[in-house]
Design a protein around this motif. Structure first.
Motif, PDB file in Angstrom:
ATOM      1  N   ARG A 244     -35.574  57.675  63.846  1.00 47.98           N
ATOM      2  CA  ARG A 244     -35.817  59.067  63.422  1.00 47.98           C
ATOM      3  C   ARG A 244     -35.496  59.214  61.951  1.00 47.98           C
ATOM      4  O   ARG A 244     -34.485  58.685  61.465  1.00 47.98           O
ATOM      5  CB  ARG A 244     -34.945  60.029  64.210  1.00 47.98           C
TER       6      ARG A 244
ATOM      7  N   GLY B 283     -46.723  62.941  72.604  1.00 50.64           N
ATOM      8  CA  GLY B 283     -45.726  63.895  72.120  1.00 50.64           C
ATOM      9  C   GLY B 283     -46.371  65.127  71.521  1.00 50.64           C
ATOM     10  O   GLY B 283     -45.926  66.263  71.757  1.00 50.64           O
TER      11      GLY B 283
ATOM     12  N   THR C 257     -46.394  69.155  73.275  1.00 46.08           N
ATOM     13  CA  THR C 257     -45.666  70.213  72.573  1.00 46.08           C
ATOM     14  C   THR C 257     -46.555  71.117  71.729  1.00 46.08           C
ATOM     15  O   THR C 257     -46.062  72.076  71.128  1.00 46.08           O
ATOM     16  CB  THR C 257     -44.602  69.582  71.658  1.00 46.08           C
TER      17      THR C 257
ATOM     18  N   THR D 107     -39.204  63.370  70.739  1.00 49.56           N
ATOM     19  CA  THR D 107     -38.479  62.936  71.934  1.00 49.56           C
ATOM     20  C   THR D 107     -39.440  62.455  73.015  1.00 49.56           C
ATOM     21  O   THR D 107     -39.202  61.429  73.665  1.00 49.56           O
ATOM     22  CB  THR D 107     -37.609  64.090  72.463  1.00 49.56           C
TER      23      THR D 107
ATOM     24  N   GLU E  67     -40.716  59.011  71.974  1.00 45.55           N
ATOM     25  CA  GLU E  67     -39.720  57.957  72.163  1.00 45.55           C
ATOM     26  C   GLU E  67     -39.533  57.630  73.646  1.00 45.55           C
ATOM     27  O   GLU E  67     -39.344  56.462  74.026  1.00 45.55           O
ATOM     28  CB  GLU E  67     -38.404  58.368  71.529  1.00 45.55           C
ATOM     29  N   THR E  68     -39.600  58.648  74.498  1.00 44.47           N
ATOM     30  CA  THR E  68     -39.493  58.422  75.944  1.00 44.47           C
ATOM     31  C   THR E  68     -40.691  57.622  76.451  1.00 44.47           C
ATOM     32  O   THR E  68     -40.545  56.680  77.249  1.00 44.47           O
ATOM     33  CB  THR E  68     -39.396  59.761  76.691  1.00 44.47           C
TER      34      THR E  68
ATOM     35  N   ALA F  34     -39.416  68.358  66.935  1.00 41.26           N
ATOM     36  CA  ALA F  34     -38.395  67.416  67.402  1.00 41.26           C
ATOM     37  C   ALA F  34     -38.622  67.045  68.863  1.00 41.26           C
ATOM     38  O   ALA F  34     -38.399  65.891  69.271  1.00 41.26           O
ATOM     39  CB  ALA F  34     -37.003  68.015  67.222  1.00 41.26           C
ATOM     40  N   ASP F  35     -39.068  68.006  69.675  1.00 43.46           N
ATOM     41  CA  ASP F  35     -39.390  67.693  71.062  1.00 43.46           C
ATOM     42  C   ASP F  35     -40.560  66.714  71.143  1.00 43.46           C
ATOM     43  O   ASP F  35     -40.597  65.841  72.019  1.00 43.46           O
ATOM     44  CB  ASP F  35     -39.742  68.969  71.825  1.00 43.46           C
TER      45      ASP F  35
END
Length: 360
Positions: A197, A239, A243, A174, A177-178, A170-171
């Motif tokens: 999402r 992303g 991560t 994020t 998307e950022t 999920a991070d």
């Protein structure tokens, strides 16, 4: 039929009852219909006339999730049927053949491209689609579009006891998307990127090992689309890198091509529209094709790469815009029925101008 389809919305490739209603009405009026067609369960085709030049009209009837017919495809279905049945009586007099193509999954599936791949346009000379909108636009700005899924695979772990053992998918979403949000500052004004999402059912105290984003990328032409898509995919990879997760990207549907408006056909439809009380702005010059007041993507762009095509937008009285629930409300009732009538009249008058023969 239009209001039945409006009240019973079905999404892409699942338009079973909608297609059945259209086919039933066509057959009830004596049309010879093949359904299903081209290997697609909710596609159909009907032909009328014996002349060689062939005009294809496209019927759309898929809805959107949650907001139903907020793009007015129930009206498109009705327009196509009324126009076809009117032309059924006069096509030989006009010296043309008319084909009505029931094309599923315009919103998310490129049904027209799939039909074209199976030979549905092999003997077609012109193609036409119309669409409800808040205003009349002869030459909408139809962008090329690509739609894909980005899926992250991480490692689950107890979020309190052993968080360092996890890799948070999920991070990763994020971060992506950022990065896309920041990319928008450097995008061309005509470019568009949308993300949504796809929800996970992970418990809050479990580091999520899976996440998925559906992404839609739009640009002015095929080359610009590929360049923008590469930059967006780099954002998704960022992303994964940040991560320690794995990224898997896969297409969700065939790409939609940018529309190549046929200016000769557009000029004919402009004149026909006047007789049907559809007033396209004179300030929308034909030489500025594709710079219209409305920006969309549609698989009609793919059709325009094969045969001369048009896709005007016809206004319906409303203060809402496409893809709002209130726009769906505007696509039923007296004003909607008036839209069907005047749009079909314009289409029949347009068809009568396609050949140089004297018409009555």
């Amino acid at each position: 039929m239009s209001e039945q389809i409006y009240s019973d919305p079905e999404i892409a490739f699942n338009e079973v009852r909608s297609a059945e209603r259209i086919v039933e009405m066509l057959r009830g009026e004596g049309a010879a219909v093949t359904a299903p067609a081209w290997g697609l369960p909710t596609a159909f085709v009907a032909d009328t006339g014996s002349a060689r030049p062939c005009l294809a009209l496209f019927s759309e009837y898929d809805a959107l999730p949650l907001v139903g017919h907020a793009c007015g495809h129930n009206l498109i279905a009705a327009w196509s049927v009324v126009s076809f049945l009117a032309l059924q009586d006069v096509s030989d007099i006009l010296g043309i053949r008319v084909r009505l193509i029931g094309s599923p999954a315009e919103e998310s599936g490129a049904g027209k491209q799939l039909i074209m791949d199976q030979g549905g346009l092999n003997d077609v000379d012109w193609a036409a689609m119309v669409h409800p909108a808040p205003q009349d636009v002869l030459l909408p700005n139809v962008l090329a579009m690509s739609r894909f899924y980005a899926r992250y695979l991480g490692v689950e772990a107890h979020a309190a006891a052993f968080p360092w053992r996890g890799r948070n998918a999920a991070d990763a979403a994020t971060v992506a998307e950022t990065a896309i949000g920041l990319l928008r500052q450097q995008m061309h004004p005509s470019d568009r990127v949308h993300t949504a999402r796809r929800t996970s059912e992970s418990a809050v105290n479990v580091i999520p090992d899976r996440a998925a984003i559906e992404c839609m990328v739009r640009s002015t032409d095929d080359g610009a689309l590929e360049s923008l898509k590469t930059r967006v995919l780099d954002c998704f990879q960022a992303g994964a890198t940040a991560t320690g997760t794995e990224l898997h990207a896969e297409p969700a549907a065939p790409d939609y091509a940018a529309m190549q408006h046929d200016l000769s056909l557009a000029a004919l439809f402009r004149h026909a529209g006047r007789e049907a009380e559809i007033d396209f702005l004179e300030s929308e010059p034909l030489e500025a094709a594709g710079s219209g007041l409305v920006t969309i993507s549609t698989d009609m762009g793919n059709i325009s790469r094969r045969v001369p095509s048009i896709h005007p937008m016809i206004g319906i009285p409303t203060n809402s815009v496409n893809h709002q629930a209130a726009f769906a409300d505007a696509c039923a009732g007296p004003e909607a029925r008036a839209w069907i009538r005047r749009t079909a009249i314009a289409t029949v008058l347009f068809a009568g101008r396609l050949t140089p023969r004297e018409q009555t």
